[in-house]
Design a protein around this motif. Structure first.
Motif, short mmCIF file in Angstrom:
data_model
loop_
_atom_site.label_atom_id
_atom_site.label_comp_id
_atom_site.label_asym_id
_atom_site.label_seq_id
_atom_site.Cartn_x
_atom_site.Cartn_y
_atom_site.Cartn_z
N ASP A 1 0.82 -1.21 0.00
CA ASP A 1 0.00 0.00 0.00
C ASP A 1 0.86 1.26 0.00
N ARG B 1 1.84 3.17 2.22
CA ARG B 1 2.83 3.28 3.30
C ARG B 1 4.07 2.45 3.02
N ALA C 1 -8.39 2.60 3.85
CA ALA C 1 -8.28 3.91 4.46
C ALA C 1 -7.38 4.79 3.60
N THR C 2 -7.23 6.05 3.99
CA THR C 2 -6.32 6.95 3.31
C THR C 2 -5.31 7.51 4.30
N THR C 3 -4.30 8.18 3.78
CA THR C 3 -3.29 8.78 4.63
C THR C 3 -3.83 9.95 5.43
N GLU D 1 -2.53 7.66 12.26
CA GLU D 1 -1.84 6.38 12.43
C GLU D 1 -2.44 5.58 13.58
N ILE E 1 -5.59 3.91 12.34
CA ILE E 1 -5.24 2.79 11.45
C ILE E 1 -4.76 1.60 12.27
N VAL F 1 -3.90 1.18 2.89
CA VAL F 1 -3.93 2.64 2.93
C VAL F 1 -3.51 3.19 1.57
#
Length: 328
Positions: free
Chosen positions: A46, A48, A125-127, A131, A134, A145
């Protein structure tokens, strides 16, 4: 997206046991348990850089942000949980939610207990999500993400997100068709604008909100998704402002609009959420009424429900709406 200002545009207890990813035993006639997946296990990387392991293409999916929810529905995956369902319904009409979808709370703070009760096999999810949020969701199910936005490559980032979600849900073929449809919409829109003599026309896009007697204006400058779409359509962004590094958004006021000169002006408001800050909020404002685009009838309010931070489906809506407005 987690930025302010309009109510619905805000983006941002005990944890239930982890979801079970078990395939039914070979030869059994029993239906797969809720939360199980069909197909070979897969691993996706993803935004990240995290390698997220899935037991198979995800079917029971929760989305914490509207752009990923829109993409899921567009690809043929009906999410079981969505953040702020009323807000999504009002602001993103490009991909209608299935009946009975569960509201998991706000986009910035989804309910962990509600998500756990849905027994998902994937959370997207998105950034923009913290954190810590998440990390809590990862105790329930795998979390993929996507990057919320990138002002250095906005359209490419949107397409990357579509492809990543498609990889996690086994909908690569649908993604390929959807991306092709988006690219065709760009090409067709550019051709129509050129045929109308509008190649190189200056178009400023903004949204805004009213607090008391003050109207704040949020320009979508070069680097924002809509300004970059406009550029692909052959239009020119007249804003001489710097936007933020993620969304390409700036800030100004009514006086700042005087710097747009002879540009056209487009915006999106929503009758279900704060109404029209320009036509209504500034109807008696002398500066607004003196602007060339107001006096020349070149102010365009586009239809409610086109999500300015959406995916390919919302952007196809936007392209159709702005081309129709400019060529009408």
């Amino acid at each position: 997206m987690t930025r302010r200002p309009i109510t619905r545009r805000l983006i941002p207890s005990a944890i239930a046991v982890a979801a079970v990813f078990a395939l039914a035993a070979c030869g059994t006639t029993e239906a797969p348990a809720a939360g199980s997946t069909n197909g070979a296990a897969l691993t996706v990387t993803d935004a990240r850089g995290e390698k997220v392991e899935l037991a198979g293409p995800a079917k029971r999916v929760v989305g914490t942000e509207w752009n990923v929810v829109e993409t899921l529905v567009t690809l043929g995956v009906d999410p079981v949980g969505v953040a702020d369902v009323p807000g999504y319904t009002a602001w993103d009409t490009a991909a209608a939610l299935p009946k009975g979808v569960k509201d998991i709370g706000t986009r910035g703070e989804p309910s962990v207990d509600t998500v756990a009760a849905l027994n998902p096999d994937l959370v997207v999810a998105t950034t923009d999500l913290s954190e810590s949020a998440i990390a809590q969701l990862e105790k329930i199910a795998p979390v993929v993400v996507v990057r919320s936005a990138d002002a250095s490559r906005q359209i490419d980032q949107m397409i990357d997100n579509v492809n990543l979600i498609a990889e996690a849900t086994g909908t690569e073929s649908a993604a390929k068709s959807e991306i092709a449809a988006f690219e065709k919409a760009i090409a067709d829109g550019k051709q129509k604008l050129a045929a109308a003599g509008l190649a190189g026309a200056k178009l400023a896009f903004a949204d805004g909100w009213k607090e008391g007697n003050q109207v704040s204006v949020r320009p979508y400058v070069t680097g924002s998704l809509l300004a970059d779409i406009n550029t692909e359509l052959g239009l020119v962004d007249p804003w001489a402002l710097d936007g933020d590094k993620d969304y390409g958004l700036a800030s100004t006021d009514v006086e700042g609009l005087t710097k747009l000169g002879d540009a056209r002006f487009a915006y999106i408001a929503n009758n279900a959420d704060a109404g029209d800050p320009f036509a209504d909020g500034l109807k008696d404002n002398a500066v607004w009424n003196s602007l060339p685009f107001v006096q020349n009838g070149q102010t365009y309010r586009l239809a409610d429900g086109i999500w300015m931070f959406g995916g390919t489906a919302a952007m196809k809506q936007y392209i159709a709406a702005i081309v129709d407005a400019l060529t009408d």
